[in-house]
Structures are given as C-alpha cells and as structure tokens.
Design a protein around this motif. Structure first.
Motif, PDB file in Angstrom:
ATOM      1  N   GLN B  26      46.958  42.052  46.851  1.00  0.00           N
ATOM      2  CA  GLN B  26      46.208  41.596  48.023  1.00  0.00           C
ATOM      3  C   GLN B  26      44.758  42.059  47.956  1.00  0.00           C
ATOM      4  OE1 GLN B  26      48.066  41.704  52.029  1.00  0.00           O
ATOM      5  NE2 GLN B  26      49.772  42.701  51.004  1.00  0.00           N
ATOM      6  N   GLU B  27      44.577  43.317  47.597  1.00  0.00           N
ATOM      7  CA  GLU B  27      43.213  43.862  47.526  1.00  0.00           C
ATOM      8  C   GLU B  27      42.388  43.153  46.452  1.00  0.00           C
ATOM      9  OE1 GLU B  27      41.684  45.865  49.502  1.00  0.00           O
ATOM     10  OE2 GLU B  27      39.846  46.078  48.322  1.00  0.00           O
ATOM     11  N   THR B  28      43.055  42.805  45.369  1.00  0.00           N
ATOM     12  CA  THR B  28      42.346  42.078  44.304  1.00  0.00           C
ATOM     13  C   THR B  28      41.814  40.753  44.821  1.00  0.00           C
ATOM     14  OG1 THR B  28      43.767  43.085  42.626  1.00  0.00           O
ATOM     15  CG2 THR B  28      42.554  41.106  41.979  1.00  0.00           C
ATOM     16  N   PHE B  46      35.473  35.697  33.865  1.00  0.00           N
ATOM     17  CA  PHE B  46      36.137  35.937  35.143  1.00  0.00           C
ATOM     18  C   PHE B  46      37.528  36.536  34.954  1.00  0.00           C
ATOM     19  CE2 PHE B  46      38.333  34.918  39.082  1.00  0.00           C
ATOM     20  CZ  PHE B  46      37.382  35.253  40.024  1.00  0.00           C
ATOM     21  N   ASP B  47      38.263  36.039  33.983  1.00  0.00           N
ATOM     22  CA  ASP B  47      39.599  36.584  33.744  1.00  0.00           C
ATOM     23  C   ASP B  47      39.540  38.075  33.442  1.00  0.00           C
ATOM     24  OD1 ASP B  47      40.884  34.258  34.243  1.00  0.00           O
ATOM     25  OD2 ASP B  47      41.449  33.822  32.174  1.00  0.00           O
ATOM     26  N   ALA B  48      38.609  38.427  32.579  1.00  0.00           N
ATOM     27  CA  ALA B  48      38.474  39.836  32.212  1.00  0.00           C
ATOM     28  C   ALA B  48      38.111  40.659  33.439  1.00  0.00           C
ATOM     29  CB  ALA B  48      37.426  40.003  31.123  1.00  0.00           C
ATOM     30  N   TRP B  49      37.200  40.122  34.242  1.00  0.00           N
ATOM     31  CA  TRP B  49      36.800  40.811  35.466  1.00  0.00           C
ATOM     32  C   TRP B  49      37.992  40.985  36.411  1.00  0.00           C
ATOM     33  CZ3 TRP B  49      36.792  38.985  40.561  1.00  0.00           C
ATOM     34  CH2 TRP B  49      36.155  39.816  41.489  1.00  0.00           C
ATOM     35  N   LEU B  50      38.767  39.912  36.527  1.00  0.00           N
ATOM     36  CA  LEU B  50      39.911  39.944  37.434  1.00  0.00           C
ATOM     37  C   LEU B  50      40.922  41.017  37.008  1.00  0.00           C
ATOM     38  CD1 LEU B  50      40.985  38.379  39.877  1.00  0.00           C
ATOM     39  CD2 LEU B  50      42.190  36.878  38.294  1.00  0.00           C
ATOM     40  N   TYR B  51      41.224  41.032  35.736  1.00  0.00           N
ATOM     41  CA  TYR B  51      42.132  42.070  35.237  1.00  0.00           C
ATOM     42  C   TYR B  51      41.559  43.464  35.476  1.00  0.00           C
ATOM     43  CZ  TYR B  51      45.385  38.950  32.795  1.00  0.00           C
ATOM     44  OH  TYR B  51      46.343  38.023  32.491  1.00  0.00           O
TER      45      TYR B  51
END
Lengths: 138, 154
Positions: B26-28, B46-51
C-alpha cells in the motif's frame, strides 16, 4: 563455455536455463549437450535447491487489498481512468504524466488484468508500467 | 502487467510477514501517486525505481524489528489457503520462508529479485545498485547458505 563457468552459472542462477544470462545461455546449453554427464552432476545439486525454492508460493492479493489501494487513490485520478486509457492508446503517454492521471496510473497497476480484457490482446490490459520495462539484456 | 501481486510477493518474501507486506504494498502505491506527476516516460527506469521503493520500505521495517529486538520471526508467514491435502505444501512453504529469513538481507534481496521476481542479472544488479559480479557473489553465497540451512533443517 568452460566447465568452471558452467558450474558458476548453476551456483549463481540455478539449474533452469531461462534464468541464466542471455549472453551465456547458448554456450551453456551447448556445453550441456557436449558434456552431458558432467553437466548432469552439476545441475542435480542446483535443481534440488530450485525445487525447494519453488515451493514458496505467495497467495495473490485479496480483493480487499486492491480495493484499499484503489480507494486511497486521488479522486481526480480515479475519475480519469478512462482518460488515461485514451491517452495511453493515443501514444501520448510518452509526453509524461499529468498529476491528475497519477491515480489512474496506479489503478491500472492494481486492477486484475481480466477486468479489462485478456493480457495478450493488448487494449485495456496494457498498463502505464509497461512503458517502463527494462531494456533487453545485452 | 499487474504490479501489485509482484510487489506483494516481493515484500512477503523479504519480510516473511503477510500483514507487513500488505502495508508495504500500500505504501509503495502511495509513493507512486506522489511521484507519478514528476515522471517522464522513457527517462527513468520506473520498474527499477518501483522495486527500490518497495525494498527500501521492507528495509525500514526490518530495521524497526531489529531496533525493537524482535528477532523471532512471526509465527504466520502467509495466511494462504491450507486445506488438509495441502498441509505438506504449507509446511514446505514455511520452511523455505524460514530459510530465506535466515539469510543476510542483501543475499535475501538478491535471491528474491533474481529467482522469485525473475529479473535478469542486469535488472537485478541495477535494482540493487551493484555490479553483475557483485550480484553473482551474493547469489552464490545465498544459495550456499540456503542449501546448508535446508540440509540442517531437514
């Protein structure tokens, strides 16, 4: 592919070729064909661990969790879900995200794909995050 | 692509706690909301950032656990379905979760990203901000430790 590197690949990445670095996969597969007995010995140990690791499955997110996340989206974003889809399909996503669309972006990421269609048929299944995929491995 | 199941799986395997993992998920997404207006497509990974966001949130919680001297892993790893015929499967799941939880955090992160999230070596190294060689070293040690743990645990 040397015997040492083949062993290292299995020690780093396990026994499944699809997990090996793309650049080394073909060489490793050739090594397996040419040195089947040696390769089998090396692979057996890695495969045993892979099999155990594969047993750690995770229950998918509940509908309640999805709803919680969607409910916490900015209202403007939620109402702009359809707008986002139009922008995305028109190729305007490349221009950047407007703040009002941020919520829609998130919704596209949390909603089950089958709510909007089959993932393979494009269309609504495409999410904003697909724009950010990693480049292909060298 | 659906990101929530992958984020939830990532956090669950890092934290070995389903409730905390759901909080991290949720926080992510809240972070995504805050950051999304500033993102430029094609300019950032973005994927890397998200992880990285999800992993940092996991590390925050792991740090809080240490500070509170909560060394004991939670009893319930993931309240998944456990009908009678699946009891063995559930036991295996908990056993692997305990083995993963026994790893140093960076080794656990490497295994979760490479094995469970199925990132390539380059992708996983990028998320972890390390070289591929360093990633391979972490993976080798992680798999060696997992094997030892599971042998001892059997």
């Amino acid at each position: 592919m040397t015997p040492q590197r083949f062993r290292e690949l299995t020690e780093f990445y396990g026994a499944e070729p699809q997990r090996w670095p793309v650049a080394e996969r073909e060489g490793a597969l050739a090594y397996m064909r040419d040195h089947a007995a040696d390769a089998e010995t090396v692979l057996t140990e890695a495969l045993a661990l892979d099999d155990m690791l594969s047993g750690y499955t995770i229950t998918p997110p509940s509908a309640e969790l999805r709803e919680l996340i969607v409910a916490s989206a900015p209202k403007a974003g939620r109402s702009n879900w359809a707008t986002w889809l139009r922008w995305e399909s028109a190729g305007l996503a490349g221009l950047g995200l407007a703040g009002a669309l941020a919520g829609a972006l998130v919704i596209s990421a949390v909603m089950p794909v089958d709510r909007y269609g089959d993932e393979d048929d494009g269309g609504y299944a495409v999410t904003a995050f697909d724009e950010f995929s990693f480049p292909s491995e060298q | 692509m659906r990101k929530l199941p992958r984020l939830l799986a990532l956090a669950t395997r890092m934290l070995a706690d389903r409730i905390e993992a759901e909080d991290v998920a949720q926080e992510t997404f809240l972070r995504i909301w805050r950051e999304a207006p500033h993102w430029q497509f094609g300019q950032a990974r973005f994927d890397a950032w998200l992880y990285r966001v999800a992993l940092n949130l996991c590390y925050d919680r792991l740090r809080q656990r240490r500070e509170k001297h909560m060394a004991e892993p939670p009893d319930q790893v993931d309240p998944g379905p456990a009908p009678d015929h699946a009891l063995d499967q559930e036991a295996d799941r908990q056993r692997i979760a305990a083995a993963l939880g026994s790893l140093p955090e960076r080794q656990r992160e490497a295994v979760v990203l490479q094995y469970y999230q199925e990132l390539s070596n380059i992708e996983a190294a990028e998320v972890m901000s390390v070289s591929v060689e360093a990633l391979e070293s972490l993976l080798a040690r992680a798999r060696r430790n997992l094997r030892a743990y599971l042998k001892g645990d059997a």
